[in-house]
Design a protein around this motif. Structure first.
Motif, PDB file in Angstrom:
ATOM      1  N   GLU A  99     -53.796  14.997   9.001  1.00 41.19           N
ATOM      2  CA  GLU A  99     -54.079  13.588   8.696  1.00 41.19           C
ATOM      3  C   GLU A  99     -55.498  13.370   8.158  1.00 41.19           C
ATOM      4  OE1 GLU A  99     -51.467  11.271   9.368  1.00 41.19           O
ATOM      5  OE2 GLU A  99     -50.393  13.138   9.670  1.00 41.19           O
ATOM      6  N   PRO A 100     -55.842  13.937   7.011  1.00 43.65           N
ATOM      7  CA  PRO A 100     -57.208  13.781   6.468  1.00 43.65           C
ATOM      8  C   PRO A 100     -57.469  12.343   6.012  1.00 43.65           C
ATOM      9  CG  PRO A 100     -55.795  14.794   4.852  1.00 43.65           C
ATOM     10  CD  PRO A 100     -54.980  14.708   6.115  1.00 43.65           C
ATOM     11  N   ASP A 101     -58.756  12.022   5.802  1.00 47.11           N
ATOM     12  CA  ASP A 101     -59.112  10.706   5.277  1.00 47.11           C
ATOM     13  C   ASP A 101     -58.600  10.510   3.853  1.00 47.11           C
ATOM     14  OD1 ASP A 101     -60.450  10.089   7.620  1.00 47.11           O
ATOM     15  OD2 ASP A 101     -62.402  10.746   6.871  1.00 47.11           O
ATOM     16  N   VAL A 102     -58.663  11.576   3.054  1.00 45.68           N
ATOM     17  CA  VAL A 102     -58.267  11.485   1.643  1.00 45.68           C
ATOM     18  C   VAL A 102     -57.450  12.718   1.278  1.00 45.68           C
ATOM     19  CG1 VAL A 102     -59.060  11.282  -0.749  1.00 45.68           C
ATOM     20  CG2 VAL A 102     -60.388  10.223   1.083  1.00 45.68           C
ATOM     21  N   LEU A 103     -56.361  12.509   0.565  1.00 48.05           N
ATOM     22  CA  LEU A 103     -55.564  13.608   0.010  1.00 48.05           C
ATOM     23  C   LEU A 103     -55.564  13.457  -1.504  1.00 48.05           C
ATOM     24  CD1 LEU A 103     -53.598  16.016   0.320  1.00 48.05           C
ATOM     25  CD2 LEU A 103     -51.735  14.360   0.417  1.00 48.05           C
TER      26      LEU A 103
ATOM     27  N   TYR B 139     -55.200   7.493   0.681  1.00 47.62           N
ATOM     28  CA  TYR B 139     -56.343   7.181   1.536  1.00 47.62           C
ATOM     29  C   TYR B 139     -55.840   6.694   2.896  1.00 47.62           C
ATOM     30  CZ  TYR B 139     -58.155   6.694  -3.239  1.00 47.62           C
ATOM     31  OH  TYR B 139     -58.450   6.889  -4.570  1.00 47.62           O
ATOM     32  N   ARG B 140     -56.387   7.236   3.954  1.00 45.34           N
ATOM     33  CA  ARG B 140     -56.050   6.739   5.288  1.00 45.34           C
ATOM     34  C   ARG B 140     -56.599   5.320   5.424  1.00 45.34           C
ATOM     35  NH1 ARG B 140     -58.197   7.579  10.322  1.00 45.34           N
ATOM     36  NH2 ARG B 140     -59.733   9.065   9.498  1.00 45.34           N
ATOM     37  N   ARG B 141     -55.714   4.395   5.736  1.00 48.49           N
ATOM     38  CA  ARG B 141     -56.093   2.983   5.712  1.00 48.49           C
ATOM     39  C   ARG B 141     -57.186   2.679   6.730  1.00 48.49           C
ATOM     40  NH1 ARG B 141     -54.148  -1.740   8.095  1.00 48.49           N
ATOM     41  NH2 ARG B 141     -52.548  -0.547   9.205  1.00 48.49           N
ATOM     42  N   ASP B 142     -57.129   3.310   7.896  1.00 46.52           N
ATOM     43  CA  ASP B 142     -58.167   3.072   8.902  1.00 46.52           C
ATOM     44  C   ASP B 142     -59.543   3.493   8.381  1.00 46.52           C
ATOM     45  OD1 ASP B 142     -56.258   2.125  10.589  1.00 46.52           O
ATOM     46  OD2 ASP B 142     -56.101   3.941  11.810  1.00 46.52           O
TER      47      ASP B 142
ATOM     48  N   THR C 102     -68.182  10.120   1.428  1.00 45.51           N
ATOM     49  CA  THR C 102     -68.257   9.745   2.836  1.00 45.51           C
ATOM     50  C   THR C 102     -67.078  10.231   3.660  1.00 45.51           C
ATOM     51  OG1 THR C 102     -67.232   7.606   2.330  1.00 45.51           O
ATOM     52  CG2 THR C 102     -69.636   7.711   2.336  1.00 45.51           C
ATOM     53  N   ALA C 103     -66.018  10.691   3.018  1.00 49.88           N
ATOM     54  CA  ALA C 103     -64.841  11.141   3.767  1.00 49.88           C
ATOM     55  C   ALA C 103     -65.200  12.327   4.661  1.00 49.88           C
ATOM     56  CB  ALA C 103     -63.718  11.515   2.813  1.00 49.88           C
ATOM     57  N   GLU C 104     -64.807  12.240   5.913  1.00 54.32           N
ATOM     58  CA  GLU C 104     -65.048  13.334   6.849  1.00 54.32           C
ATOM     59  C   GLU C 104     -64.049  14.468   6.673  1.00 54.32           C
ATOM     60  OE1 GLU C 104     -67.495  13.743   8.943  1.00 54.32           O
ATOM     61  OE2 GLU C 104     -68.457  11.842   8.420  1.00 54.32           O
ATOM     62  N   SER C 105     -62.888  14.164   6.103  1.00 54.14           N
ATOM     63  CA  SER C 105     -61.853  15.181   5.928  1.00 54.14           C
ATOM     64  C   SER C 105     -61.099  14.906   4.639  1.00 54.14           C
ATOM     65  CB  SER C 105     -60.884  15.190   7.121  1.00 54.14           C
ATOM     66  OG  SER C 105     -60.344  13.900   7.343  1.00 54.14           O
ATOM     67  N   ILE C 106     -60.990  15.926   3.800  1.00 53.73           N
ATOM     68  CA  ILE C 106     -60.316  15.848   2.507  1.00 53.73           C
ATOM     69  C   ILE C 106     -59.348  17.016   2.413  1.00 53.73           C
ATOM     70  CG2 ILE C 106     -60.623  15.804  -0.004  1.00 53.73           C
ATOM     71  CD1 ILE C 106     -63.491  14.898   0.434  1.00 53.73           C
ATOM     72  N   ALA C 107     -58.215  16.798   1.771  1.00 52.95           N
ATOM     73  CA  ALA C 107     -57.263  17.873   1.502  1.00 52.95           C
ATOM     74  C   ALA C 107     -56.754  17.716   0.076  1.00 52.95           C
ATOM     75  CB  ALA C 107     -56.101  17.841   2.497  1.00 52.95           C
ATOM     76  N   THR C 108     -56.152  18.764  -0.442  1.00 54.33           N
ATOM     77  CA  THR C 108     -55.618  18.739  -1.804  1.00 54.33           C
ATOM     78  C   THR C 108     -54.136  19.090  -1.792  1.00 54.33           C
ATOM     79  OG1 THR C 108     -56.240  21.049  -2.169  1.00 54.33           O
ATOM     80  CG2 THR C 108     -57.819  19.356  -2.859  1.00 54.33           C
ATOM     81  N   LEU C 109     -53.445  18.613  -2.791  1.00 53.66           N
ATOM     82  CA  LEU C 109     -52.040  18.940  -3.008  1.00 53.66           C
ATOM     83  C   LEU C 109     -51.894  19.362  -4.461  1.00 53.66           C
ATOM     84  CD1 LEU C 109     -49.044  19.022  -2.173  1.00 53.66           C
ATOM     85  CD2 LEU C 109     -48.906  16.592  -2.775  1.00 53.66           C
TER      86      LEU C 109
ATOM     87  N   GLY D 177     -57.683  28.436   1.033  1.00 52.17           N
ATOM     88  CA  GLY D 177     -58.829  28.159   1.892  1.00 52.17           C
ATOM     89  C   GLY D 177     -58.507  27.133   2.966  1.00 52.17           C
ATOM     90  N   PRO D 178     -59.485  26.875   3.851  1.00 55.39           N
ATOM     91  CA  PRO D 178     -59.257  25.950   4.967  1.00 55.39           C
ATOM     92  C   PRO D 178     -59.091  24.522   4.485  1.00 55.39           C
ATOM     93  CG  PRO D 178     -61.562  26.601   4.875  1.00 55.39           C
ATOM     94  CD  PRO D 178     -60.845  27.447   3.868  1.00 55.39           C
ATOM     95  N   ALA D 179     -58.292  23.776   5.219  1.00 52.83           N
ATOM     96  CA  ALA D 179     -58.106  22.350   4.957  1.00 52.83           C
ATOM     97  C   ALA D 179     -57.824  21.680   6.301  1.00 52.83           C
ATOM     98  CB  ALA D 179     -56.956  22.117   3.982  1.00 52.83           C
ATOM     99  N   PRO D 180     -58.367  20.484   6.538  1.00 50.23           N
ATOM    100  CA  PRO D 180     -59.177  19.706   5.602  1.00 50.23           C
ATOM    101  C   PRO D 180     -60.606  20.227   5.495  1.00 50.23           C
ATOM    102  CG  PRO D 180     -59.011  18.546   7.673  1.00 50.23           C
ATOM    103  CD  PRO D 180     -58.145  19.770   7.811  1.00 50.23           C
ATOM    104  N   PHE D 181     -61.340  19.618   4.560  1.00 51.32           N
ATOM    105  CA  PHE D 181     -62.718  20.018   4.317  1.00 51.32           C
ATOM    106  C   PHE D 181     -63.508  18.774   3.915  1.00 51.32           C
ATOM    107  CE2 PHE D 181     -59.987  20.718   0.659  1.00 51.32           C
ATOM    108  CZ  PHE D 181     -60.572  19.898  -0.285  1.00 51.32           C
ATOM    109  N   ARG D 182     -64.817  18.935   3.662  1.00 50.21           N
ATOM    110  CA  ARG D 182     -65.646  17.844   3.161  1.00 50.21           C
ATOM    111  C   ARG D 182     -66.000  18.133   1.705  1.00 50.21           C
ATOM    112  NH1 ARG D 182     -70.233  15.695   7.036  1.00 50.21           N
ATOM    113  NH2 ARG D 182     -69.970  14.005   5.522  1.00 50.21           N
ATOM    114  N   LEU D 183     -66.489  17.120   1.021  1.00 50.59           N
ATOM    115  CA  LEU D 183     -66.795  17.261  -0.400  1.00 50.59           C
ATOM    116  C   LEU D 183     -67.814  18.362  -0.643  1.00 50.59           C
ATOM    117  CD1 LEU D 183     -66.332  16.215  -3.265  1.00 50.59           C
ATOM    118  CD2 LEU D 183     -68.183  14.574  -2.881  1.00 50.59           C
ATOM    119  N   VAL D 184     -68.749  18.547   0.275  1.00 52.34           N
ATOM    120  CA  VAL D 184     -69.767  19.580   0.096  1.00 52.34           C
ATOM    121  C   VAL D 184     -69.133  20.973   0.056  1.00 52.34           C
ATOM    122  CG1 VAL D 184     -70.224  19.877   2.573  1.00 52.34           C
ATOM    123  CG2 VAL D 184     -72.033  20.342   0.894  1.00 52.34           C
ATOM    124  N   ASP D 185     -67.953  21.130   0.663  1.00 52.74           N
ATOM    125  CA  ASP D 185     -67.261  22.421   0.636  1.00 52.74           C
ATOM    126  C   ASP D 185     -66.515  22.643  -0.670  1.00 52.74           C
ATOM    127  OD1 ASP D 185     -68.016  22.951   3.352  1.00 52.74           O
ATOM    128  OD2 ASP D 185     -66.428  21.576   3.987  1.00 52.74           O
ATOM    129  N   ARG D 186     -66.102  21.567  -1.348  1.00 55.48           N
ATOM    130  CA  ARG D 186     -65.361  21.686  -2.605  1.00 55.48           C
ATOM    131  C   ARG D 186     -65.931  20.693  -3.618  1.00 55.48           C
ATOM    132  NH1 ARG D 186     -59.887  23.426  -1.526  1.00 55.48           N
ATOM    133  NH2 ARG D 186     -59.348  22.867  -3.666  1.00 55.48           N
TER     134      ARG D 186
END
Length: 755
Positions: free
Chosen positions: A112-116, A166-169, A195-202, A142-151
């Motif tokens: 459940e990342p902040d942004v996918l 985007y996670r609505r909360d 600012t997202a604490e957790s990001i994932a890609t599809l 690679g690992p997921a989720p991650f932060r922008l600084v990682d990718r």
């Protein structure tokens, strides 16, 4: 609370809105709400939205009292959203099938990342579909989720709102909203990613981004393109209050200058007479936000400098000089080519005056696309049975690494190529015509064709304009007149080729040379091939090879392969091979859907697989000789037959189980019908009819007859006496070798015998 809130703002998109909304409501994942916002559109957008809301309770219609723009319309949708995740979609774009299901699976998989972030493809009015060029940034390694600084490479993607969930909360807690004006995605997307604490890609195309010929914002000439300056002011103001994000300032400055250059350089955006003012504004903007450390490429450095200094006249002068240079290059470029062609024609004419060399043979595959097919099998047999003959292969330089070491390499169109065509005694190809060939007395041209014909070919296409397209039938017959031998796999092929390609050639009904490897390969070789392709040990590998659709301008996927393997379970993997005319893979590859479109050798793919799924591809005839299961996925027979025409109905006389839909195909594999006794009987009948000589010695028979002049050739081994190499997958396939081939129904025999 629904899983997804899909927000669709609509303004003057009545021609596309129905398709857009339908693409959301027809998703296989139904846990959604669709919030359609009529931005006070003067056309019928509001009525279309009301119509959908009346028939589906998941649709919430929102009508704004005045036109507010794309950003505020999205905000109005967010205020009413109740879903776990927000998904934005513009009213002229569409979601691809099963997108929400793929999003839900990936969100669950990544916690459940902040942004996918997911991918898109541009769809043009001409029917062409082009995937995002930066798709590599969405790799799921690679690992997921991650932060922008990682990718940080995610900032190279198109900075829009509709390629992310985007996670609505998260959005509500951060207070993100869209600003008014053009380029409203800019001050939304950058802050969200930073600012997202957790990001994932599809790594999947989820949105078809329509490229409208007219009417889109980016194709509208307007002073409102000056809004880009206000949007970047908002981005840097966001950074000013957050010292922890200071590392992104140089990157954002470079992205800003790139964006300003793009807006300035596009002729269809800024009104006439406003370009100098735009560049002056850009100079002020760059001085205000300039940040040391913003590296740019050498190519972009000139543009950046001119924009930062506001040198409008210099920029125009340089662009004019570049345009003149390109025009001169276009004018001058043909001259050297014309001289070179004339020199090569003279060289070829001189070479034809020299004696033929009986110890030379030239081979080529269709389109000079490397080493493979029947020509490759004949070349290998020739080197073994007639080592005194030196062989050469015509192929583009990029294909040379796959050629055998003992073969001479020829680049098409070079002097060496024309010399070989002029003086070699034997020419072997599967192309209809050898371009530029003036056949000499004593030269022997062996034509191998490209498979057993199912769809209409040759002169039968005269009445099929959709399939014939720009076929030059006069040129085709000129090529046929140069053929000395045509290699045929079976009686059906013989009767068809001699009728649709009439000529004075001799038909060699000896089998398909390229299928010889099915009988000479070893189990160890099969295991190595599977390992090189990434097929897990013990897995059942399905080779999926659909045929070209003549009735479609743009080829598109026919199966959701990810869904197929997901339904079948971890035991199955798919080797997906698109037709060469499709210009790309069938869909994004994963660990269980392996894209093998670019693999140079389809025979190796057959050996590495445990079953074939196809529709109308001639590959089914070759694969049947391998005595492994073949499943036909045929859902559009009427359209295919109407456009191309067919010599028999494969549903009536199939090589195995037949499925009419994706769900039925899944059921065929899930229930074991793909490899049961009935499938084996059908395969035995099909082999008896179409593979009577495919015993591993077809190429030998051709070489002995054509080159060595022998007439007492090795007889073909009957189908029930052959032992092709078995598959290596975790499957027990009932053998058709012990099944006595049944007599083919008389009606089917009549159809195939007459072409």
């Amino acid at each position: 609370m629904p899983r997804f809130s899909v927000i669709v703002p609509a303004y003057q998109v009545q021609a596309y809105l129905h398709e857009c909304l339908e693409s959301v409501l027809s998703q296989s994942y139904p846990d959604l709400e669709l919030i359609a916002v009529d931005d006070c559109s003067p056309d019928a957008c509001g009525a279309v939205i009301d119509e959908f809301a009346a028939r589906d309770p998941r649709v919430r219609a929102v009508h704004l009292p005045r036109n507010a723009g794309l950003g505020p319309a999205r905000n109005a949708g967010m205020e009413r959203a109740t879903g776990d995740y927000l998904v934005f979609l513009d009213g002229d774009d569409t979601l691809t099938p099963d997108t929400l299901l793929a999003l839900a699976d990936r969100l669950k998989e990544t916690g459940e990342p902040d942004v996918l972030v997911y991918d898109y493809a541009r769809t043009h009015w001409s029917g062409e579909t082009v995937r995002n060029r930066a798709a590599a940034e969405l790799a799921e390694d690679g690992p997921a989720p991650f932060r922008l600084v990682d990718r940080p490479g995610l900032l190279n993607l198109l900075m829009v709102a509709w390629n992310k969930a985007y996670r609505r909360d998260f959005v509500a807690r951060a207070g993100f909203t869209f600003p008014p004006g053009y380029y409203e995605d800019t001050p939304w997307t950058y802050p969200v990613l930073m600012t997202a604490e957790s990001i994932a890609t599809l790594d999947r195309v989820c949105v078809h981004y329509r490229q409208r010929r007219a009417g889109g914002i980016l194709r509208t000439t307007s002073e409102r393109h000056f809004d880009v300056f206000d949007q970047y002011d908002r981005v840097f103001a966001f950074l000013d209050g957050r010292p922890e994000l200071e590392r992104w300032r140089p990157v954002l400055f470079r992205r800003m200058v790139d964006h300003l250059v793009t807006v300035y350089a596009r002729r269809d955006r800024l009104p006439r007479g406003s370009r100098a003012a735009f560049l002056r504004r850009a100079r002020v903007h760059c001085r205000r936000h300039r940040t040391p450390g913003a590296s740019v490429s050498a190519r972009a450095r000139v543009h950046h400098t001119l924009v930062r200094l506001g040198l409008h006249r210099t920029y125009r002068a340089l662009r004019l000089a570049a345009a003149l240079r390109r025009r001169w290059a276009r004018t001058a470029r043909p001259l050297p080519r014309t001289l070179r062609r004339a020199a090569l024609r003279l060289h070829y004419r001189f070479q034809r005056l020299l004696p033929l060399r009986a110890d030379r043979a030239v081979f080529a595959a269709h389109g000079d696309h490397g080493h493979g097919g029947d020509p490759a099998a004949l070349e290998s047999a020739l080197r073994e049975l007639a080592p005194h003959i030196r062989t050469a292969w015509v192929a583009r330089p990029g294909c040379h690494p796959v050629l055998p070491p003992a073969v001479r390499r020829l680049v098409p169109g070079t002097a060496a190529h024309w010399s070989a065509l002029a003086r070699s005694a034997y020419l072997v190809t599967d192309a209809d015509v050898v371009p530029g060939l003036v056949k000499r007395k004593g030269q022997v041209l062996v034509q191998t064709r490209r498979g057993t014909p199912l769809g209409h070919m040759g002169l039968d296409l005269l009445e099929r304009p959709a399939a014939a397209r720009d076929t030059d039938f006069a040129r085709l017959l000129e090529g046929v007149d140069q053929w000395d031998y045509v290699v045929s796999a079976n009686r059906h092929s013989t009767l068809t080729w001699e009728r649709v390609c009439p000529g004075r050639y001799t038909t060699l009904e000896y089998g398909r040379p390229r299928t010889d490897r099915f009988h000479t390969a070893t189990g160890a070789e099969v295991a190595r091939l599977r390992e090189s392709l990434g097929v897990p040990e013990g897995a059942v590998a399905i080779l999926y090879a659909p045929a070209h659709r003549d009735y479609r301008r743009t080829q598109r996927r026919l199966l959701d392969l990810e869904r197929v393997v997901r339904r079948l379970g971890p035991r199955f993997v798919v080797l997906a091979r698109a037709h060469h005319s499709w210009g790309g893979p069938l869909e994004a590859a994963s660990d269980r859907v392996l894209d093998v479109t670019g693999h140079p050798d389809v025979v190796s793919l057959c050996l590495a697989s445990d079953a074939l799924v196809t529709d109308y591809s001639p590959l089914m005839f070759d694969y049947a000789g391998l005595d492994r299961p073949v499943v036909l996925h045929i859902h559009d027979w009427e359209a295919y037959e109407a456009a191309r025409g067919a010599y028999f109905d494969p549903r009536v006389f199939p090589p195995g189980a037949v499925a009419g839909s994706e769900d039925e195909l899944i059921d065929v594999f899930a229930t074991g019908r793909w490899c049961d006794a009935r499938a084996a009987r059908l395969r035995a009948d099909f082999r008896a009819r179409f593979c009577p000589y495919d015993d591993g010695r077809a190429a030998e028979r051709v070489v002995r007859r054509v080159v060595l002049g022998e007439t007492d050739l090795p007889p073909a081994v009957p189908p029930d006496g052959r032992r092709p190499v078995p598959s290596a997958g975790a499957v027990s396939v009932p053998s058709s070798l012990t099944t006595v081939p049944q007599q083919q129904p008389a009606g089917v025999l009549a159809v195939t015998d007459h072409g």
